[in-house]
Motif scaffolding. Structure first.
Motif: not given
Length: 282
Positions: A97-98, A100-107, A131-133, A187-196
């Motif tokens: 499942e990890s 599958v989910l990774r491929n789903f978000v990656k695409t 699972s998404l790193g 602003d995490i690199t490389p995951t691009g986290g943005t606090l909102i």
């Protein structure tokens, strides 16, 4: 002249087909089923006092499609899905499942991940993020308030704060006992986290883009679903919460890429050239 009209008609048809898709149309959502998600299956409104009915009704009113919830993640049940909703679930993803989910978000797939204060739900949400790193971002209960104005959207331009429903920056959202998201998440690199969104010092809502040119993840460290989607007379209800979720979801419409090069666009070019040559001869 008849040949010119035929060529123009074919060219326009090709252009419409090449540029079509979900870029400006309805979206398709799916969630866990009621056995795997404490708030229940989005398709069935949820259950008990934890209804997602307000959310579901708004999505349907806006012409989006909600498919029945699933008990496992497979390529088949995420095929042609735009958004997967992982509400307050205790489901721990399997290795398959990890992937599958990774491929789903990656695409290009979008996700909303909620976690309440329950350790099992935090572990579940962390299994999704891992699972998404993105890593284990849910770090435990650190306090909170029971209020329709318990948190504040940051002054950050994001898919969630700015959208078709309006700009939510500086507005409030309802919350209850909060689950912290790693305070270093901004602003995490490389995951691009943005606090909102924050509830005091608690990082309550964060956007991620784990993969370059991939999909987006909205991680919510609070029982948002329970507070947002109950009826409007609930003491915790704040309509800005629901606006934020729908803004994030509908930003997927503008994320659908237009084909860069294809046979269709090649034919369109030929058709356009033919029109130009015909007109030049007149």
């Amino acid at each position: 002249m008849n040949k010119l009209l035929i060529t123009m008609t074919l060219s326009i048809s090709i252009l419409i087909e090449a540029l079509g898709g979900n870029s400006a149309g309805a979206l398709t959502l799916r969630s866990w089923n009621s056995a795997n998600q404490r708030g229940g299956d989005l398709f069935n409104d949820g259950k008990g006092a934890l209804l997602y009915g307000e959310f579901r009704a708004s999505l349907l009113e806006r012409s989006h499609t909600i498919l029945p919830g699933v008990s496992t993640l497979t390529e088949a049940n995420l095929a042609d899905i735009d958004i997967f909703f992982h509400g307050t679930s205790s489901t721990i993803l399997t290795p398959t499942e990890s992937t599958v989910l990774r491929n789903f978000v990656k695409t290009g797939g979008f996700m909303i991940v909620e976690s309440d204060s329950s350790p099992s739900e935090q572990n579940s949400a962390n299994s999704v993020l891992e699972s998404l790193g993105i890593g284990s971002r849910y770090t435990g209960v650190v306090g909170g308030v029971n209020s329709p104005t318990g948190g504040t959207f940051k002054n950050t331009v994001s898919q969630t704060t700015v959208g078709a429903l309006g700009d939510l920056r500086g507005q409030t959202f309802g919350t209850s006992l909060a689950t912290d998201i790693d305070p270093l998440v901004t602003d995490i690199t490389p995951t691009g986290g943005t606090l909102i969104g924050t509830n005091g010092s608690i990082r309550s809502m964060v956007e991620f883009q784990p993969f370059a040119n991939g999909g987006k993840v909205l991680a919510v460290g609070d029982p948002y679903g329970f507070n947002i989607f109950q009826s409007s007379d609930s003491s915790f209800f704040n309509p800005n919460n629901q606006k934020a979720y729908i803004n994030f979801i509908e930003s997927k419409q503008s994320e659908t890429p237009v084909p860069e090069t294809s046979t269709l666009l090649g034919l369109l070019t030929l058709g356009t050239c033919a029109i130009g040559n015909k007109l030049n001869k007149k």
